[in-house]
Every structure is written in structure tokens, then in C-alpha cells.
Design a protein around this motif. Structure first.
Motif, PDB file in Angstrom:
ATOM      1  N   THR A  30       1.765  -0.200 -10.214  1.00  0.00           N
ATOM      2  CA  THR A  30       1.334  -1.591 -10.399  1.00  0.00           C
ATOM      3  C   THR A  30       0.931  -2.174  -9.049  1.00  0.00           C
ATOM      4  O   THR A  30       1.413  -1.762  -7.990  1.00  0.00           O
ATOM      5  CB  THR A  30       2.451  -2.459 -10.997  1.00  0.00           C
ATOM      6  OG1 THR A  30       3.559  -2.483 -10.090  1.00  0.00           O
ATOM      7  CG2 THR A  30       2.880  -1.945 -12.351  1.00  0.00           C
ATOM      8  N   GLY A  50      -0.197  -5.483 -13.833  1.00  0.00           N
ATOM      9  CA  GLY A  50       0.626  -5.636 -15.019  1.00  0.00           C
ATOM     10  C   GLY A  50       1.109  -7.058 -15.222  1.00  0.00           C
ATOM     11  O   GLY A  50       1.275  -7.817 -14.254  1.00  0.00           O
ATOM     12  N   VAL A 222       6.662   0.270 -11.743  1.00  0.00           N
ATOM     13  CA  VAL A 222       6.464  -1.018 -11.081  1.00  0.00           C
ATOM     14  C   VAL A 222       6.709  -0.773  -9.589  1.00  0.00           C
ATOM     15  O   VAL A 222       7.794  -0.331  -9.192  1.00  0.00           O
ATOM     16  CB  VAL A 222       7.422  -2.081 -11.640  1.00  0.00           C
ATOM     17  CG1 VAL A 222       7.366  -3.346 -10.799  1.00  0.00           C
ATOM     18  CG2 VAL A 222       7.067  -2.388 -13.088  1.00  0.00           C
TER      19      VAL A 222
END
Length: 276
Positions: A30, A50, A222
């Protein structure tokens, strides 16, 4: 203008990601800001802006409160810095579920205002028809099955999926419908290894795992979790750094120097120029 023009870097495309099915794993992370996107660009095939930005950057309790304006703002920042990786922007909750026509308007707006190459949607039972509608109109779509963060209010929490046979069959069916609708790849989140492998074998486009084992065609995390910016990270995250600790140490050292008047020192201070 320089006599020698540097050759432009060619950005990775949706068909190239699709062509990686069963081959070299697709590397995804991300990105929400220009400085981070610039760093990640050389290492990733795909950068996802995201809707996790709502929790990671804005401190929201979940992704439900994320807006189109937030996604476009962060998408623009990432696109200014990323030159090689394909950039995909999440469609936020409420921007595509109501009707396929509304979904097209919002997806087109994201592409126009950010310059990104695709959008991502969470693939519930009614979404494959919308994916097909978008793809037929020239918008590449990344799907998302398994644990769907935008459904947290229905589920009551972020829960792994596919632990019972009926649910396993439903998740596989949703993945197949998503791929058949024209998604160029499918994120598979929060499922057991066996289910991830079943999905990967069942569809003809790459699966991008997050908490879904090495059996997928690629992986995404992430970035802030991977870099250790939070006290707690999910089971499926491997911390490759401890930036939370590094930032705390740096801030502490700065605070000590300020209080002791060690900063700024002479080398960090401007002085009047001597008269000539």
C-alpha cells in the motif's frame, strides 16, 4: 532541454499483472503519500492506494468513513511519485454498491482525477455485474474476496473467512464470479491456506494474498504494518523494520537536545554576513 533525453520509465499494466498468473509472484504494497510511493516504486509491481488510509493515516476505527475525496487526494499524491509500478485506487464504501451506473461515474472520476491505472472493489454477491459493467467501459478492476473490511459493520469484527464448508464454497464462488466478470486480479484476504490454494487454482487471474498464505500468485501488506509503525500487527504481517521505535528514539533525542539548548548548534544557525 538536455541534448540527451532520458528514456521514460514504462509503467506496468493490468494485462502484464494478469499474465503473471502462476509465474513470478506479484509484489504489492500500500502507499498513501508521495515520499513513500517514491521509495516503494522500484521494488513493487503494484501499489495500492487502499482505503486502509482511513485507519492508518486518518485514525478512523474502520474503513467505512473513508470518502471519495480522501481516496482521490491520496491517489494524486502517489501518482506524482510512482513512475514504474501499476497504481490502483480503492473505491470507498458507498461509492459502487448502489448501482453500476453510479459505480462507473465514481470509478471514472477516480481515474480522471488521479491518473491511476485501475480501481479496486470488494466483491460481494451483487458486485460481479458491476465489475463487468466497468470493464466493458474501459476501467480495469481489481477484485477483493474473503475478509472484506468494508463489511465490518455486518460481520461485527474483522473475522477470517472460510472456516466452515458452506462459507468456503461461497468465497470460492465469489472469487470465480469476480474473475469471470473481468477483474484483472483478485485480492484474497484472511482465509486459511487450503481455501487460498483452492481459489488460486479455480480462477485464471492472479490471486494477491493478504493473510492467505504463500499459495497465492502474489502478496500485499499494509506498508505501515510491515514497517512496524504500530504497537500491534495482525498475525499474517511480518515486521521488516521497527520504525515506531526509531521515530520514538529520534524524537526523544531531539527533545533532549532542545531542552539542553544543544539544538540548534552553530552549524544549524544562520549568521549575519560580514560587511565587505
Amino acid at each position: 532541454m538536455s541534448a540527451q533525453r532520458q528514456e521514460a520509465v514504462r509503467r506496468i499494466t493490468a494485462p502484464e499483472i494478469t499474465a503473471r498468473k502462476g509465474k513470478e509472484p506479484v509484489v504489492c504494497l500500500t502507499a498513501y503519500t508521495a515520499p513513500v510511493a517514491e521509495i516503494l516504486d522500484a521494488h513493487c509491481d503494484l501499489l495500492l492506494v487502499g482505503d486502509s488510509v482511513g485507519m492508518v493515516v486518518h485514525g478512523l476505527p474502520n474503513t467505512v468513513g473513508v470518502t471519495m475525496e480522501m481516496m482521490i487526494l491520496h491517489g494524486q499524491a502517489v501518482m506524482r511519485a510512482a513512475k514504474r509500478a501499476m497504481v490502483v485506487v480503492d473505491m470507498p464504501f458507498g461509492s459502487y454498491e448502489g448501482s453500476k451506473e453510479t459505480a462507473y461515474e465514481n470509478a471514472a472520476r477516480i481515474l480522471k482525477e488521479t491518473g491511476c491505472q485501475a480501481v479496486k472493489v470488494e466483491s460481494g454477491p451483487t458486485i460481479p455485474e458491476t465489475i463487468a459493467y466497468l470493464v466493458r467501459r474501459g476501467i480495469p478492476v481489481m477484485g477483493h474476496v474473503g475478509l472484506r473490511p468494508q463489511s465490518v459493520l455486518v460481520d461485527g469484527a474483522f473475522k477470517a473467512k472460510g472456516r466452515q464448508e458452506a462459507e468456503r464454497a461461497r468465497v470460492v464462488a465469489e472469487a470465480e464470479a469476480t474473475a469471470d466478470a473481468g477483474a484483472f486480479c483478485v485480492v484474497v484476504e484472511g482465509v486459511a491456506e487450503a481455501l487460498a490454494r483452492d481459489i488460486t487454482a479455480a480462477i485464471e487471474v492472479p490471486t494477491i494474498g493478504i493473510g492467505a498464505s504463500a499459495g497465492c500468485d502474489g502478496q500485499i501488506l499494509v506498508t505501515d504494518d510491515m514497517l512496524g509503525l504500530f504497537d500491534w500487527t495482525p498475525k499474517f504481517v511480518r515486521r521488516y523494520a521497527d520504525l515506531r521505535g526509531e521515530i520514538a528514539r529520534a524524537a526523544g533525542a531531539y527533545a533532549e537536545d532542545v531542552r539542553a539548548r544543544r539544538f540548534p548548534a552553530a552549524e544549524e544557525t544562520y549568521f549575519a554576513k560580514a560587511k565587505g
